[in-house]
Design an enzyme around this catalytic site. Structure first.
Site, PDB file in Angstrom:
ATOM      1  N   LYS A 204     -13.920  -5.296   8.868  1.00  0.00           N
ATOM      2  CA  LYS A 204     -14.524  -4.301   7.958  1.00  0.00           C
ATOM      3  C   LYS A 204     -16.016  -4.140   8.240  1.00  0.00           C
ATOM      4  CE  LYS A 204     -11.120  -5.299   4.364  1.00  0.00           C
ATOM      5  NZ  LYS A 204     -10.771  -6.261   3.311  1.00  0.00           N
TER       6      LYS A 204
ATOM      7  N   ILE B 283     -12.888   1.085  -3.131  1.00  0.00           N
ATOM      8  CA  ILE B 283     -14.268   1.610  -3.191  1.00  0.00           C
ATOM      9  C   ILE B 283     -14.438   2.683  -2.108  1.00  0.00           C
ATOM     10  CG2 ILE B 283     -16.723   1.038  -3.046  1.00  0.00           C
ATOM     11  CD1 ILE B 283     -16.025  -1.885  -3.582  1.00  0.00           C
TER      12      ILE B 283
ATOM     13  N   VAL C 210       0.837  -1.209   0.000  1.00  0.00           N
ATOM     14  CA  VAL C 210       0.000   0.000   0.000  1.00  0.00           C
ATOM     15  C   VAL C 210       0.876   1.266   0.000  1.00  0.00           C
ATOM     16  CG1 VAL C 210      -1.861   1.239   1.158  1.00  0.00           C
ATOM     17  CG2 VAL C 210      -1.843  -1.270   1.197  1.00  0.00           C
TER      18      VAL C 210
ATOM     19  N   GLU D 189     -10.511   5.502   4.962  1.00  0.00           N
ATOM     20  CA  GLU D 189     -11.268   5.024   3.791  1.00  0.00           C
ATOM     21  C   GLU D 189     -10.728   3.697   3.267  1.00  0.00           C
ATOM     22  OE1 GLU D 189     -14.142   6.617   1.942  1.00  0.00           O
ATOM     23  OE2 GLU D 189     -13.993   4.472   1.602  1.00  0.00           O
TER      24      GLU D 189
END
Ligand code: NAP
Ligand code: HSE
Length: 438
Positions: free
Chosen positions: A206, A137, A15, A130
């Site tokens: 999540k 998404i 990431v 986010e």
């Protein structure tokens, strides 16, 4: 334009590397949207000698993340390490030092978010996350801002890219579970410990986050029922298809008068639903609001640049709000901190009502199906469909597959116990939940 905002990145792996690449490639658009440029001045890694997937010129690279969170000139810290120990200490330190924090770490938010947000609120800094849910998404922003006029009734999502990738490859190409998992790891989709993906823990992190921002309840990972995909067999995938269903690993959350229901598990979904056709590493989240009705959000659920897209969108938001009064920012969990319900009832699985797919191995003789049907009927469970397979020549046991109508899980458990005790039934009854997602 003002001077660029100085950013420190903790972790330059899948990431972190993606974030640096996106920030460099789209620097002009990002500065024009944020109103200021963004400059990554420092980054930390475990091993500075490792090759990186992004250019590091102009970035001071070190093995000391604490030095970054303690630097006066850094305004925003990106936590892209993962885990809940080192990452927790660094995030709390960064907040205490007055830094805004952006993280992709769902485990950290699901387990420690209540405390982290309270601390951030006290200090007046932002903690944005986010990228923690559904990769690229923008589902947090969609629920927190785009759907803020709605009472959200329920949401359902394929929210782990690795498991969806595995289930898709197994179904479409007949590939072996472990082979596909290895590929997901090589592609940077899987968690550092991939059991988090395949045992449903990552999806449960999540779903915990989504439930909080959807229903205005505190983060409560412990209340999320968690089941992974390791017990799914090819046979079940095939039988489900014969009934017109697909098996997906689904997170499901609903807010009812009885309480808040949060669960992640393999689920049969009618094959005609859009979400049943979300394949590979793609994720999708279906959110049902009272005003808007059902809405569906689709995109890459994992991977370097899709996740970086979400991290950078947080960075743009943080840079835009640097000058805004902290009291007037979008609240971390969508609802103002004082309005988050404190006395919430989270439903135990026994009280959950859903339909079921059952597979049992039965003696191939008359009357067996009638015995099973009698038990189901006595426990108040009605059968929607049943299919009994013809056993191969010389074999006197056969698979019986049943779909039930909706029933309380407690009653289904009672029925399964009685069915498993029948002489004519061999081994455990396989059970997968079914959601029509109407
Ligand atoms: P990763 O590729 O393993 O990268 C982790 C980075 O952190 C590496 O640069 C590593 O250094 C560094 N690091 C690891 N442990 C450390 C420690 N104890 N102290 C200091 N630095 C440490 O992981 P990732 O896939 O980028 O994931 C990062 C975070 O994003 C996780 O919270 C993950 O759940 C989340 N996330 C990932 C994805 C995805 O698709 N991968 C999507 C959404 C969210 P070295 O490089 O030197 O080893
Ligand atoms: N391991 C996670 C997944 C990364 O496969 O969905 C994205 O959160």
């Amino acid at each position: 334009m003002l001077d660029p905002v100085k950013v420190g990145i903790l972790g330059l792996g899948t990431v972190g590397g993606g974030v640096v690449n996106v920030l460099q490639r789209n620097a002009k658009e990002i500065a024009n949207r944020a109103g200021r440029g963004v400059q990554v001045t420092h980054a930390s890694v475990r091993d500075v000698s490792k090759p990186r997937s992004c250019p590091t010129d102009g970035i001071v690279l070190s093995e000391q993340p604490t030095d970054i969170v303690n630097r006066d000139d850094i305004e925003v810290v990106l936590e892209l390490i993962g885990g809940t120990t080192r990452a927790y200490d660094l995030v709390m330190k960064a907040i205490a030092n007055g830094k805004h924090v952006i993280t992709a770490n769902k485990a950290l938010i699901a387990l420690h978010g209540n405390e982290i947000f309270a601390e951030a609120q006290k200090v007046g800094v932002n903690v944005a996350f986010e990228a923690a849910v559904a990769g690229g998404i923008p589902i947090i922003k969609a629920i927190r801002e785009g759907l803020s006029g709605n009472k959200i009734n329920w949401l359902a999502g394929i929210i782990n890219g690795t498991t969806n990738f595995i289930l898709t490859e197994m179904r479409e190409k007949g590939r072996d579970f472990n082979d596909v998992l290895k590929e997901a790891q090589a592609l940077g989709y899987a968690e550092a410990d991939p059991t988090f993906d395949i045992e449903g823990i990552d999806a449960a992190h999540k779903l915990t986050i989504l439930s909080s921002i959807a229903f205005g309840v505190p983060l409560n990972f412990e209340a999320t029922y968690t089941e992974g995909i390791t017990k799914i067999e090819r046979l079940d995938v095939e039988y489900a298809e014969q009934f017109g269903y697909r098996i997906k690993h689904l997170g499901f959350a609903r807010c009812t008068d009885n309480g808040v229901e949060m669960r992640v598990h393999p689920t049969l979904i009618p094959a005609s639903r859009l979400i049943a056709n979300v394949n590979g590493v793609m994720n999708a989240v279906l959110v049902n609001g009272d005003a808007v009705g059902p809405t569906l959000y689709y995109g890459a659920g994992a991977g370097s640049e899709p996740t970086a897209s979400a991290v950078v969108s947080d960075l743009v938001e943080v840079v835009r709000t640097l000058t805004v009064d902290p009291e007037n920012r979008v609240p971390h969990l969508a609802f103002q901190p004082g309005s988050i319900a404190q006395k919430v009832r989270f439903l135990p699985m026994d009280e959950v009502v859903t339909a079921y797919y059952l597979r049992l191995l039965a003696d191939d003789r008359p009357g067996v199906l009638a015995e099973v049907a009698r038990i189901l009927s006595e426990t108040g469970i009605s059968i929607e469909a049943v299919s009994q397979k013809e056993p191969p020549e010389g074999v006197n046991q056969t698979d019986v597959v049943l779909l039930t109508h909706k029933v309380k899980e407690k009653h289904l458990n009672e029925a399964i116990k009685r069915i498993e005790a029948l002489q004519s039934i061999k081994g455990a009854v396989k059970r997968i939940r079914v959601e029509s997602l109407h």
